[in-house]
Motif scaffolding. Structure first.
Motif, PDB file in Angstrom:
ATOM      1  N   LEU A 119     -15.228 -20.936  30.206  1.00 18.11           N
ATOM      2  CA  LEU A 119     -14.448 -22.083  30.677  1.00 18.11           C
ATOM      3  C   LEU A 119     -13.404 -21.706  31.724  1.00 18.11           C
ATOM      4  O   LEU A 119     -12.654 -22.567  32.185  1.00 18.11           O
ATOM      5  N   ALA A 120     -13.342 -20.446  32.099  1.00 12.95           N
ATOM      6  CA  ALA A 120     -12.261 -19.954  32.958  1.00 12.95           C
ATOM      7  C   ALA A 120     -12.088 -20.796  34.222  1.00 12.95           C
ATOM      8  O   ALA A 120     -10.961 -21.068  34.656  1.00 12.95           O
ATOM      9  N   ALA A 121     -13.184 -21.246  34.815  1.00 12.65           N
ATOM     10  CA  ALA A 121     -13.101 -21.960  36.091  1.00 12.65           C
ATOM     11  C   ALA A 121     -12.681 -23.415  35.939  1.00 12.65           C
ATOM     12  O   ALA A 121     -12.272 -24.049  36.919  1.00 12.65           O
ATOM     13  N   VAL A 122     -12.765 -23.967  34.730  1.00 11.58           N
ATOM     14  CA  VAL A 122     -12.494 -25.399  34.557  1.00 11.58           C
ATOM     15  C   VAL A 122     -11.194 -25.672  33.806  1.00 11.58           C
ATOM     16  O   VAL A 122     -10.821 -26.828  33.617  1.00 11.58           O
ATOM     17  N   VAL A 123     -10.486 -24.632  33.349  1.00 13.76           N
ATOM     18  CA  VAL A 123      -9.254 -24.809  32.580  1.00 13.76           C
ATOM     19  C   VAL A 123      -8.039 -24.589  33.471  1.00 13.76           C
ATOM     20  O   VAL A 123      -7.992 -23.632  34.249  1.00 13.76           O
ATOM     21  N   GLY A 124      -7.055 -25.484  33.360  1.00 13.94           N
ATOM     22  CA  GLY A 124      -5.792 -25.316  34.068  1.00 13.94           C
ATOM     23  C   GLY A 124      -4.626 -25.331  33.098  1.00 13.94           C
ATOM     24  O   GLY A 124      -4.443 -26.303  32.366  1.00 13.94           O
TER      25      GLY A 124
END
Length: 738
Positions: A119-124
């Motif tokens: 999920l690294a790319a979609v979590v802020g």
């Protein structure tokens, strides 16, 4: 298999660093209650969308403290992110917001989401002020922010046409902390009907009858779902979200070995003190303050006393070194919960000195929010006091084997996850949900963790165990339908009292918007003078102020379920602002000037005994002869009240509460069991145990909000009303055995 593989999480190895031991890599997979929750919510919202075309739904997840709620939230966010409309590539949920408190954003959520590497790319993670609008503009699929930003997010969604079209999910951690008072209104806003008129418009329709002013809103906003997680739901939470959609109780978690039972027994001490203020104002100069505020301020003076802290710190260290340190193969840690940041600072300084004198091989830390010291005006920061490095978190340092004690002041009593924590020293009263949340810091399992040690210095053990029994099997509350008629009834009662008018409320609302502080206070003073002239009796004044507070609280909760007239909202604002200032004529700063001149002239810490979940257990037998004991004295509650009235000036209202609480404790089977077991030990019953029953009676008064009696020496002094009630209760149970 694809679904299950998405739940499998590989946590990498952590190398040894400083005094933090190496941690081997391991794999995380949801426990049954976690996968059940994720699956049920995902299935239910998919079915709803298929049948209605929207995702407007509220869910209450009642999972025990220590049951892995943070991980459940992360897995649920991942699952919602991966849902699609049947037969299409269109996502079912466009954005997922995880709402938590600041410290969890920095630790628990951060760590658990980082383990979900896919999920690294979609979590802020919205750490800075400009992160949140930036992530929303980017349409990040999963955004983590604080509960304090919730209202701002809803406003953005409402005002931004592009965002308004999105289907949004909110996952709220520890929902009970955000449902009460005004903050809960933000959570209720999405469930207003889009075509319902605002209060201003509805005012024109008031002539159609008060029952038609507002209608309950049960249809959700078509684009928003809310999932609230809590271990200790408040009644207001249950009313808002309804019956729990999924429950994993503390009793289940303990039975499955997932958490440790932290309420098996509590070692209890009572802190005794005598206060003296050398400044005695003249009768015509004396100011009046709310009794509860004064009682709390004076208690803080006692609990900040150097002599008491020195004594209690020594007791704590001895118990820690003898009973806590050997636990978990000699690696156990403990937490000291203090009454204030000033008291916490003195504990830290004194314990540091004592550890140095002992040549101890371990150290202590002090966790608190930065503050200005009231005596020295020095800026006190957590980083400076603990010598933390730039960006270093105190909870990360506490992981080191060299740090065994954590002193806390209003911090880490919720959401703190440290499996090596096996001891807790309470120098601050904790009740109801706060008691469960605080002690549950100890319930995290560890392979070698077999028991925990809890020591209470506030003589509050019975209330703590009562709180655990209350929530052990899930929420004790049933959902109730919000009733708009309550607000209308209270509004009518306030005006019927003839003290203030609707015009007073309208004028104050306008003044609060455009007036200066001086103008507002001038108006409040005039209202106070009129209030005192209208109600000469102090009891009548208190009752009216209570009515105002009850009305304001009712409106705050119900205003987003219903639309109310402008008059209702104006009077609620008026009650909220003016009500607390009607009896109090002195300012907080004037009160604190007196409080700071108050000193402790006599203090002691008295050992009470051990209280267990099965009732108090006497450790030291009394010196009386064993046998059948003295013949029981026949007593009646009415005679006790007559004796009290002959000795003390009390009102009829006070007499009713004395009767209510005494009869309640006279029917308490746990007290009867203890009296039965010790009926021959007159010294114990009339000594140590009488003090314990006195404490139980004071807890009952606290539970029903009778704070003035708790601050009144005619009640609390030795031989006072609470003592007389305790003796009566014990004699009643003895007479029952005759």
């Amino acid at each position: 298999m694809g679904y299950f593989s998405s739940l499998l999480v590989r946590v990498p190895k952590r190398e040894a660093q400083d005094d933090k031991p190496e941690r081997a890599a391991f794999t995380l997979f949801p426990r049954y209650h976690q996968s059940r929750t994720v699956g049920r919510v995902a299935s239910d919202i998919s079915d709803r969308f298929a049948s209605t075309g929207d995702i407007g739904r509220k869910y209450l997840i009642n999972h025990s403290a220590g049951s892995g709620k943070t991980l459940t939230i992360c897995w649920l966010a991942d699952r919602l992110h991966s849902l699609f409309k049947p037969g299409t590539a269109e996502k079912l949920v466009d954005m997922v917001f995880i709402l938590t408190d600041r410290k969890s954003l920095d630790t628990n959520i951060r760590d658990d989401l980082e383990n979900l590497t896919h999920l690294a790319a979609v979590v802020g993670l919205a750490r800075k002020a400009d992160d949140l609008p930036h992530f929303m503009a980017q349409r990040k699929s999963i955004i983590v922010t604080t509960q304090q930003k919730f209202a701002w997010v809803l406003d953005e969604i409402k005002s931004n046409p592009a965002l308004k079209k999105l289907r949004v999910a909110f996952l709220i951690d520890e929902a009970h902390r955000s449902q009460e008072g005004k903050m809960g209104a933000a959570i209720r806003l999405p469930f207003r009907k889009a075509d319902e008129p605002d209060a201003d418009d509805a005012a024109d329709d008031a002539s159609d009858g008060q029952d038609e002013i507002a209608k309950i809103i049960r249809e959700h906003d078509l684009n928003q779902m809310i999932v609230a997680f809590t271990a200790t739901p408040a009644p207001v939470t249950v009313d808002l979200f309804g019956e729990a959609f999924d429950t994993y109780s503390e009793a289940e978690a303990i039975a499955e070995g997932y958490i440790v039972d932290v309420a098996a027994s509590i070692i209890s001490y009572k802190t005794l003190y005598n206060l003296h203020c050398p400044v005695v104002p003249k009768a015509d100069e004396e100011k009046l303050y709310p009794a509860g505020v004064v009682a709390k301020a004076l208690k803080n003076v006692a609990f900040q006393d150097d002599g008491l802290i020195q004594y209690k710190a020594e007791v704590m260290l001895r118990i820690f070194e003898a009973d806590v340190m050997p636990l978990i193969a000699g690696r156990a840690k403990a937490m000291i919960v203090t009454s204030s940041r000033v008291a916490g600072l003195r504990y830290f300084e004194i314990i540091q000195e004592k550890l140095k004198e002992r040549g101890a091989a371990y150290q202590a830390l002090y966790a608190f929010s930065d503050f200005t010291h009231p005596k020295t005006n020095a800026a006190i920061s957590e980083h400076a006091v603990n010598g933390l490095g730039d960006g270093e978190l105190i909870e990360d340092r506490f992981e080191g084997d060299g740090y065994r004690l954590m002193i806390v002041a209003n911090k880490f009593q919720t959401g703190f996850d440290q499996p090596l924590l096996a001891g807790m020293f309470l120098d601050k009263p904790v009740v109801d949900r706060n008691a469960v949340q605080t002690l549950s810091r100890l319930n995290r399992c560890h392979d070698e963790k077999e028991k925990v040690v809890v020591v209470d210095f506030t003589n509050n053990a019975k209330a703590i165990l009562k709180a655990f029994n209350k929530y052990r099997k899930g929420t004790p509350f049933e959902p109730e339908e919000p009733a708009p008629a309550q607000c209308l009834k209270l509004h009518a009662e306030v005006l019927a009292a003839g003290v203030f008018t609707q015009k007073d409320a309208a004028d104050m609302g306008q003044l609060l918007g455009v007036g200066t502080d001086a103008q507002v206070q001038f108006a409040v003073n005039a209202l106070r003078i009129r209030f005192q002239a209208s109600l000469a009796d102090m009891e009548e004044r208190k009752a009216f102020v209570y009515l105002l507070a009850k009305f304001a609280k009712s409106v705050h909760f119900l205003t987003c379920f219903f639309t109310f007239s402008t008059e209702i909202k104006e009077l609620a604002t008026f009650a909220d602002y003016v009500g607390p200032q009607l009896i109090k004529t002195g300012s907080v700063s004037e009160l604190m000037q007196l409080i700071r001149q108050t000193e402790v002239i006599k203090a002691a810490v008295d050992y009470v005994g051990v209280t267990t979940s099965g009732g108090p257990v006497k450790l030291k037998p009394g010196g009386g002869k064993k046998g059948e004991g003295p013949p029981p004295t026949k007593v009646s509650v009415q005679k006790m009240i007559a004796d009290i009235q002959a000795k003390f000036p009390i009102t009829d209202a006070e007499a009713l509460f004395i009767k209510q609480v005494t009869e309640e404790k006279a029917a308490d089977l746990s007290i009867r069991d203890t009296v039965t077991s010790n009926r021959a030990d007159d010294i114990y019953l009339n000594g140590v145990y009488r003090g314990q029953v006195n404490g139980v009676i004071q807890t009952a008064y606290n539970d029903i909000g009778r704070y003035e009696e708790l601050a009144d020496i005619k009640y609390t002094d030795a031989g006072g009303i609470f003592d007389i009630m305790a003796v009566t209760v014990i004699k009643h149970h003895l007479s029952y055995l005759a």
